[in-house]
Design an enzyme around this catalytic site. Sequence first.
Site, PDB file in Angstrom:
ATOM      1  N   ASP A   9       5.328   0.529   2.362  1.00  0.00           N
ATOM      2  CA  ASP A   9       4.101   1.111   2.904  1.00  0.00           C
ATOM      3  C   ASP A   9       3.990   2.571   2.481  1.00  0.00           C
ATOM      4  O   ASP A   9       4.416   2.922   1.371  1.00  0.00           O
ATOM      5  CB  ASP A   9       4.140   0.979   4.447  1.00  0.00           C
ATOM      6  CG  ASP A   9       2.771   0.714   5.023  1.00  0.00           C
ATOM      7  OD1 ASP A   9       1.955   1.642   4.991  1.00  0.00           O
ATOM      8  OD2 ASP A   9       2.503  -0.407   5.500  1.00  0.00           O
ATOM      9  N   HIS A  62      -0.159   5.042   8.029  1.00  0.00           N
ATOM     10  CA  HIS A  62      -0.112   3.582   8.110  1.00  0.00           C
ATOM     11  C   HIS A  62       1.309   3.046   8.257  1.00  0.00           C
ATOM     12  O   HIS A  62       1.576   2.177   9.089  1.00  0.00           O
ATOM     13  CB  HIS A  62      -0.786   3.003   6.860  1.00  0.00           C
ATOM     14  CG  HIS A  62      -1.016   1.530   6.926  1.00  0.00           C
ATOM     15  ND1 HIS A  62      -0.102   0.621   6.459  1.00  0.00           N
ATOM     16  CD2 HIS A  62      -2.060   0.799   7.410  1.00  0.00           C
ATOM     17  CE1 HIS A  62      -0.581  -0.608   6.637  1.00  0.00           C
ATOM     18  NE2 HIS A  62      -1.769  -0.526   7.212  1.00  0.00           N
ATOM     19  N   SER A  83      -2.862  -5.722   9.048  1.00  0.00           N
ATOM     20  CA  SER A  83      -1.603  -4.987   8.851  1.00  0.00           C
ATOM     21  C   SER A  83      -0.793  -4.986  10.139  1.00  0.00           C
ATOM     22  O   SER A  83       0.438  -5.153  10.128  1.00  0.00           O
ATOM     23  CB  SER A  83      -1.891  -3.524   8.498  1.00  0.00           C
ATOM     24  OG  SER A  83      -2.452  -3.432   7.229  1.00  0.00           O
TER      25      SER A  83
END
Lengths: 435, 257
Positions: A164, A198, A361
């Site tokens: 990520d 994220h 996600s």
Amino acid sequence: MRQPMILTVLLLMGTLSSSPAISESFLYVPDQLIVRFNSVAGIRTESTILSAFPEEIKAVQPLPELNCTLIETHPQVNLVTFGNRLLAEKWCSKVSLNYYARLREKIPNDPEFPYQYALKNSGQFVYPPATAENYSGRSGADIKATKGWDWTVGSETIIVAVIDTGVLLNHEDLQSKIGSGGKNFLEETELPVDDHGHGTEVSSIIAADTDNGIGMAGVCWLAKIMPIKVFNSQNQADSKAIALAIRYAAENGAQIINMSFTLEEDIFYIKEACKYAYEEKQCVLVAATGDSKQEGVLYPAAYDQYCIAVGATDANDQLWTQSNYGAQTDVVAPGAHILCATIDKDKPTNMRTYTRKSGTSYATAMVSGAVALLKSYKPGLTNIQIRQLLQYTADDVNQATLKGKDKYMGYGRINLETLLSPYLLTKPDAELPES
Amino acid sequence: MKATQSIALILLSALSLSGQTAADPAPPKKEEINVWSSSVGLRFSYNQINTLIGDSESPNRQSLMHAMLTWDFDVSDYLTIGLMGGYALTRMKDPVDFTTLPLSLRINQEQYAGLVFGISLKSDFTSFGDFTARIQGEFLYLLRDSQEWPIELPIETGTAQVSQNGFLATADLILQFDGLSGIMPFAGIRGNVASGQFFASETIEELTGQEKINWKQKSLFGPLAGATFEIGSSVEITLTASLLARFGADLQIRYLF
């Protein structure tokens, strides 16, 4: 942990039917039935019932507070068969086993936990009450984490690689959860520090430091995160780095690889990297279906042989409006307005920032956390078995419209209670007609 | 060949003659015919044993009920051997969990039926006054039927099979009082070892798994007491009660030949 308080309660009246999702509550007190008389058929006294079934009934005790009667049977009596016989009598309107209810839940003390509906949804507000966008979900539309935690809260030997944007390594709810072996594929000499948010969000859902009185709860309390940074602050990554990252994670001890990203194209070397991690290294690969509100599972989730493809649901167990779907969808998990740790680079509160985000996600992170719990509890399971078990124990939450596996929710919303707690074996005849 | 036989015959004749010449003619010896006395009987047992299952440290009480035919025979003045076989029922007080299967399984207070076979040895090794000291032991092997169960998950279904086996080995040291007519009370110490295994397997579509869980007895020694009642010359009834190692009672009716 494994010896919780037991409360004996009358749970169900009128049916002894076995549920598809058998749970702890289906244990019952031996040699006891609870019946309710049918007033239309006339008043029966305890003594007349006793005399009607002398070979089955040992004692009868009125329960006036419940408007019921407790029947104690002889040990050799099959309760279900005898219960069916009683139901056939005119004077009997309802019969129940005397079920045990167990307080088999583990509630963490993290202050944000009450707002993590995905873990335990009691119909609470999804946001703290002051928020204008607030709404409440449906009680039970969650992954049953508190009941799963009664069996395991994970293991520090389980490493989840998060491919990520990196992780905010000093975040208060993650700093103790970073394992060794993280890597920054953008700047090889740098730590995999998150400059986007994220990766921190996804990692916190998987394994935030839990029951520490700070922040939020993660799905797997004890697993370690291996942060692998391939996405930059603009949320971009090149496919070569992704393929290398998958191989790196597999070669450096990650048992689970979380891939909360999507690619539009089928890229052969990424597929080969997934194949390598899955077949050669026995990793469990968890990937997002995509957030473009369309039919068609994106890559790498679409590599059906190797990846568990995860779609997102909301606080009402409905498919999240933006979630992609398709034949490759394996399971779904809550992905709408999910509380998670994040970054706030320019503020001094950076390392204790939380937010709410929506997307497949985050649903993917829920499933990675679930896999980490399962792998902790049953380290001998293969990646194939883990995938099958996740599928088979999921709740078919859209069965009213689409019974069985479907392209929208796959096998259904994951259920940690069914996944981790023992399935109670009951006889095939353990079913009574509705009364 | 003929030569060897001839030599042997000569040697035997010589020995025979030498024996006759060496001693006075003896009175004809009374021939003993060794007939093994035996008995057949029925035995009913109810026992409760605290067992430790798998890695669990909290005991789970196992109830065992046996109905057996027995056959005992004396192979000497000091030793009796018995064979037994029959039907057994067992039940665990608390649930048994199979947690390393892919989908954990739990059986709850289910009753297992099956067969039981065994052998016993008994020796009255010494007597003094009205007392007899006895040592006896037995070995029982329990073979329970395999049971099949349905597994019903939200979308998929499957089956589970659970079976159980085990053994009980018992050694008793007993002092019996023979001074009463028709009744022989006894008391002693019982050592008991029980152990076995549960086997579980499951199949849910393509998902399969097997698990074996060992169980063993928690307490090994305890007291026992009882009495044998003689009814007529051929029937005996023995009642035995024991504590700790095996909490239970045993009734045996024997017909003596």
